[in-house]
Design a protein around this motif. Structure first.
Motif, PDB file in Angstrom:
ATOM      1  N   ARG A   1       0.522  -1.300   0.419  1.00 22.29           N
ATOM      2  CA  ARG A   1       0.167   0.093   0.281  1.00 22.29           C
ATOM      3  C   ARG A   1       1.018   1.284  -0.194  1.00 22.29           C
ATOM      4  NH1 ARG A   1      -2.512  -0.787   4.307  1.00 22.29           N
ATOM      5  NH2 ARG A   1      -4.700  -1.891   3.334  1.00 22.29           N
ATOM      6  N   ARG A   2       1.704   0.696   0.659  1.00 17.96           N
ATOM      7  CA  ARG A   2       2.757   2.049   0.514  1.00 17.96           C
ATOM      8  C   ARG A   2       3.606   3.106  -0.690  1.00 17.96           C
ATOM      9  NH1 ARG A   2       3.433   7.118   2.905  1.00 17.96           N
ATOM     10  NH2 ARG A   2       5.527   7.937   3.065  1.00 17.96           N
TER      11      ARG A   2
ATOM     12  N   ASP B   1       1.809   9.359  -5.929  1.00 18.03           N
ATOM     13  CA  ASP B   1       2.260  10.335  -5.135  1.00 18.03           C
ATOM     14  C   ASP B   1       3.188  11.602  -6.688  1.00 18.03           C
ATOM     15  OD1 ASP B   1       0.792  10.614  -2.993  1.00 18.03           O
ATOM     16  OD2 ASP B   1       2.328  10.258  -1.976  1.00 18.03           O
TER      17      ASP B   1
ATOM     18  N   TRP C   1       3.209   1.619  -3.388  1.00 17.78           N
ATOM     19  CA  TRP C   1       1.534   2.514  -4.340  1.00 17.78           C
ATOM     20  C   TRP C   1       0.902   4.229  -3.836  1.00 17.78           C
ATOM     21  CZ3 TRP C   1      -0.038   1.162  -8.993  1.00 17.78           C
ATOM     22  CH2 TRP C   1      -0.638   1.931  -9.416  1.00 17.78           C
ATOM     23  N   THR C   2       1.500   4.104  -2.768  1.00 13.54           N
ATOM     24  CA  THR C   2       1.115   5.624  -2.440  1.00 13.54           C
ATOM     25  C   THR C   2       2.102   6.057  -3.061  1.00 13.54           C
ATOM     26  OG1 THR C   2       1.154   5.758  -0.092  1.00 13.54           O
ATOM     27  CG2 THR C   2      -1.029   4.957  -0.627  1.00 13.54           C
ATOM     28  N   ASP C   3       3.597   5.675  -2.811  1.00 12.51           N
ATOM     29  CA  ASP C   3       4.518   6.371  -2.928  1.00 12.51           C
ATOM     30  C   ASP C   3       4.492   7.415  -4.423  1.00 12.51           C
ATOM     31  OD1 ASP C   3       5.106   6.580  -0.566  1.00 12.51           O
ATOM     32  OD2 ASP C   3       6.790   5.419  -0.513  1.00 12.51           O
TER      33      ASP C   3
END
Length: 68
Positions: free
Chosen positions: A37-38, A45, A40-42
């Motif tokens: 999840r981290r 962003d 993917w969000t990075d």
């Protein structure tokens, strides 16, 4: 992709290309889902920063914030 135009698709491909190695590393992580999840969000962003750096219309997901 052709050398001219299609820059928006190049940015999308670059984002996915940067995601796969990070996802592979998460498979060996003690908590793979939060790691993925981290990652993917990075990647999103960074993708959205790139999208807002050009004068074309930004990808629709870049206008969302937080959990959205």
């Amino acid at each position: 992709l052709p050398p001219a135009a299609f820059a928006h698709l190049r940015r999308q491909v670059a984002a996915l290309d940067s995601f796969w190695p990070r996802l592979d590393r998460c498979c060996h992580h003690h908590a793979p889902l939060p790691c993925a999840r981290r990652a993917w969000t990075d990647v999103l962003d960074t993708f959205c920063e790139d999208e807002f750096g050009v004068k074309t219309r930004q990808f629709h997901c870049c206008h969302r914030h937080g959990a959205a």
